[in-house]
Scaffold this motif. Structure first.
Motif, PDB file in Angstrom:
ATOM      1  N   PHE A  54      54.088 -45.900 -24.786  1.00 33.22           N
ATOM      2  CA  PHE A  54      55.510 -45.757 -24.490  1.00 33.22           C
ATOM      3  C   PHE A  54      56.021 -44.381 -24.895  1.00 33.22           C
ATOM      4  CE2 PHE A  54      55.483 -50.210 -23.701  1.00 33.22           C
ATOM      5  CZ  PHE A  54      56.635 -50.495 -22.993  1.00 33.22           C
ATOM      6  N   CYS A  55      55.585 -43.904 -26.048  1.00 37.09           N
ATOM      7  CA  CYS A  55      55.999 -42.580 -26.504  1.00 37.09           C
ATOM      8  C   CYS A  55      55.479 -41.495 -25.564  1.00 37.09           C
ATOM      9  CB  CYS A  55      55.491 -42.342 -27.929  1.00 37.09           C
ATOM     10  SG  CYS A  55      55.930 -40.732 -28.617  1.00 37.09           S
ATOM     11  N   GLY A  56      54.208 -41.581 -25.173  1.00 39.31           N
ATOM     12  CA  GLY A  56      53.616 -40.568 -24.295  1.00 39.31           C
ATOM     13  C   GLY A  56      54.247 -40.549 -22.914  1.00 39.31           C
ATOM     14  N   VAL A  57      54.522 -41.742 -22.358  1.00 41.19           N
ATOM     15  CA  VAL A  57      55.123 -41.807 -21.017  1.00 41.19           C
ATOM     16  C   VAL A  57      56.531 -41.228 -21.026  1.00 41.19           C
ATOM     17  CG1 VAL A  57      55.943 -43.388 -19.240  1.00 41.19           C
ATOM     18  CG2 VAL A  57      53.692 -43.724 -20.243  1.00 41.19           C
ATOM     19  N   SER A  58      57.319 -41.590 -22.043  1.00 43.04           N
ATOM     20  CA  SER A  58      58.691 -41.063 -22.112  1.00 43.04           C
ATOM     21  C   SER A  58      58.689 -39.555 -22.320  1.00 43.04           C
ATOM     22  CB  SER A  58      59.448 -41.751 -23.246  1.00 43.04           C
ATOM     23  OG  SER A  58      58.826 -41.484 -24.500  1.00 43.04           O
ATOM     24  N   TRP A  59      57.817 -39.058 -23.184  1.00 44.01           N
ATOM     25  CA  TRP A  59      57.740 -37.609 -23.407  1.00 44.01           C
ATOM     26  C   TRP A  59      57.281 -36.893 -22.139  1.00 44.01           C
ATOM     27  CZ3 TRP A  59      53.563 -34.109 -23.537  1.00 44.01           C
ATOM     28  CH2 TRP A  59      53.874 -32.851 -24.054  1.00 44.01           C
ATOM     29  N   GLY A  60      56.333 -37.495 -21.401  1.00 44.01           N
ATOM     30  CA  GLY A  60      55.879 -36.899 -20.152  1.00 44.01           C
ATOM     31  C   GLY A  60      56.985 -36.848 -19.109  1.00 44.01           C
ATOM     32  N   CYS A  61      57.828 -37.888 -19.060  1.00 44.48           N
ATOM     33  CA  CYS A  61      58.938 -37.892 -18.097  1.00 44.48           C
ATOM     34  C   CYS A  61      59.926 -36.766 -18.393  1.00 44.48           C
ATOM     35  CB  CYS A  61      59.645 -39.244 -18.130  1.00 44.48           C
ATOM     36  SG  CYS A  61      58.660 -40.611 -17.478  1.00 44.48           S
ATOM     37  N   ASP A  66      61.808 -31.116 -17.289  1.00 49.75           N
ATOM     38  CA  ASP A  66      62.078 -29.836 -17.965  1.00 49.75           C
ATOM     39  C   ASP A  66      63.329 -29.922 -18.841  1.00 49.75           C
ATOM     40  OD1 ASP A  66      61.509 -27.277 -18.694  1.00 49.75           O
ATOM     41  OD2 ASP A  66      62.512 -26.342 -16.983  1.00 49.75           O
ATOM     42  N   LYS A  67      63.403 -31.018 -19.586  1.00 46.18           N
ATOM     43  CA  LYS A  67      64.522 -31.223 -20.498  1.00 46.18           C
ATOM     44  C   LYS A  67      63.995 -31.595 -21.874  1.00 46.18           C
ATOM     45  CE  LYS A  67      67.967 -32.697 -17.102  1.00 46.18           C
ATOM     46  NZ  LYS A  67      68.931 -33.763 -16.732  1.00 46.18           N
ATOM     47  N   GLY A  68      64.788 -31.310 -22.879  1.00 44.60           N
ATOM     48  CA  GLY A  68      64.401 -31.651 -24.240  1.00 44.60           C
ATOM     49  C   GLY A  68      64.456 -33.149 -24.472  1.00 44.60           C
ATOM     50  N   ALA A  69      63.416 -33.691 -25.057  1.00 42.66           N
ATOM     51  CA  ALA A  69      63.357 -35.142 -25.267  1.00 42.66           C
ATOM     52  C   ALA A  69      64.110 -35.583 -26.514  1.00 42.66           C
ATOM     53  CB  ALA A  69      61.899 -35.599 -25.340  1.00 42.66           C
ATOM     54  N   GLY A  70      64.104 -34.740 -27.536  1.00 41.10           N
ATOM     55  CA  GLY A  70      64.771 -35.116 -28.774  1.00 41.10           C
ATOM     56  C   GLY A  70      64.086 -36.285 -29.460  1.00 41.10           C
ATOM     57  N   MET A  71      64.885 -37.260 -29.882  1.00 43.14           N
ATOM     58  CA  MET A  71      64.373 -38.439 -30.589  1.00 43.14           C
ATOM     59  C   MET A  71      64.065 -39.598 -29.648  1.00 43.14           C
ATOM     60  SD  MET A  71      64.273 -37.606 -33.780  1.00 43.14           S
ATOM     61  CE  MET A  71      64.196 -39.190 -34.613  1.00 43.14           C
ATOM     62  N   ILE A  72      64.264 -39.394 -28.358  1.00 49.75           N
ATOM     63  CA  ILE A  72      64.080 -40.499 -27.408  1.00 49.75           C
ATOM     64  C   ILE A  72      62.637 -41.009 -27.389  1.00 49.75           C
ATOM     65  CG2 ILE A  72      64.196 -41.128 -24.964  1.00 49.75           C
ATOM     66  CD1 ILE A  72      66.644 -39.396 -24.721  1.00 49.75           C
ATOM     67  N   PRO A  73      61.597 -40.123 -27.370  1.00 50.01           N
ATOM     68  CA  PRO A  73      60.223 -40.659 -27.430  1.00 50.01           C
ATOM     69  C   PRO A  73      59.956 -41.504 -28.667  1.00 50.01           C
ATOM     70  CG  PRO A  73      60.188 -38.388 -26.713  1.00 50.01           C
ATOM     71  CD  PRO A  73      61.597 -38.678 -27.139  1.00 50.01           C
ATOM     72  N   LEU A  74      60.586 -41.143 -29.797  1.00 47.06           N
ATOM     73  CA  LEU A  74      60.413 -41.955 -31.004  1.00 47.06           C
ATOM     74  C   LEU A  74      61.020 -43.335 -30.818  1.00 47.06           C
ATOM     75  CD1 LEU A  74      59.523 -42.187 -33.953  1.00 47.06           C
ATOM     76  CD2 LEU A  74      61.723 -41.189 -34.613  1.00 47.06           C
TER      77      LEU A  74
END
Length: 288
Positions: A97-104, A109-117
């Motif tokens: 889940f973390c890898g998929v969200s970070w890949g999206c 081309d946007k900063g993910a922040g704490m969302i992958p966590l």
């Protein structure tokens, strides 16, 4: 210098692969002779599951392992994965889940922040949610099929069979499903030397369903008091069938209330648009 750096990187990669192979050699191959076959998706990640369960399983507390075993047994997964393997699946789910969200976010081309966590935390608890849904489905199916099996057992007992033979007939002739599997476990316990009431109580403890517990209590009382087992089973069957009919009536009465939301949110606005659009266009035409 470039050749030297490339050589160092190659040696580091080679040493890493050798180390991983050495670490993996300590992982014992799981014996799945008496386990359920793995689904296709689980087969793909099964080496990682066994690796993590081997090295992280010993870190789990006894209380956590026992609770996981009970949850897996109630959801019908006790013969698919162990408590340690289920914990490994939770870790893998968190990483996925973390890898998929970070890949999206990377593709956008946007900063993910704490969302992958946050996605990782959700992924860690996702197997538990899935297991809980599976448990509810199994309980619902068992409650739905219980009157059918009680009818089979009642007819067999009233035809002159004892309870053990009646259960065997119900398992052979009854429809497939979770209740059939549980009754097979009851027969296996009886063949192993347990009494029939004790085996049924074990099933009641595994499932923790009110209807099953009521049935086992009634059979135990009839066994101790010498009452007719057939009459007890028939009463239980009629009671379960009445409860199923009452649940169906309750769901039917809830249907109009549940339809109010979709009607107000989707159907009514569309209907108003279709009805008032010609009127509004004609009014605009008059005032122009």
């Amino acid at each position: 210098m470039t050749i030297f750096i490339s050589l160092i990187i190659s040696i580091a990669i080679l040493l890493g692969l050798v180390s991983l192979a050495k670490i993996k050699s300590f992982v014992k191959k799981a014996n799945r002779e008496y386990m359920d076959p793995l689904p296709i998706l689980l087969k793909l990640i099964w080496p990682v599951v066994t690796f993590l369960s081997h090295y992280f399983g010993d870190l789990l507390s006894v209380e956590y392992i026992e609770k996981s075993k009970i949850s897996l047994r109630r959801s019908g997964l006790a013969y698919l994965v162990t408590a340690q393997q289920f914990f490994a699946l939770r870790l893998i789910s968190a990483v996925i889940f973390c890898g998929v969200s970070w890949g999206c976010f990377l593709m956008l081309d946007k900063g993910a922040g704490m969302i992958p966590l946050l996605f990782a935390i959700f992924g860690y608890f996702f197997p538990i949610l899935n297991m809980s849904d599976r448990k509810k489905k199994i309980e619902k199916e068992i409650i739905r099929m219980l009157p059918v099996y009680l009818d089979f057992v009642t007819m067999a007992v009233e035809a002159g069979m004892n309870l053990n033979s009646a259960l065997m007939q119900a398992v052979d002739k009854g429809p497939a499903g979770p209740l059939n599997i549980e009754l097979q476990k009851v027969l296996r316990d009886i063949k192993a030397g347990s009494g029939k009431i004790e085996a049924l109580k074990n099933m009641s403890d595994r499932l923790e369903i009110k209807e099953i517990r009521s049935l086992v209590t009634a059979l135990s009382h009839a066994e101790k008091s010498g009452s007719s087992i057939g009459e007890t089973l028939r009463i239980q069957s009629e009671q379960r069938r009445t409860e199923r009919f009452q649940r169906a009536e309750k769901l039917a009465m809830q249907a109009p209330v549940k339809l109010v939301g979709p009607l107000v949110m989707f159907i009514f606005p569309t209907t108003f648009i279709i009805l008032f659009f010609p009127i509004v266009t004609q009014m605009f035409a008059l005032f122009q």
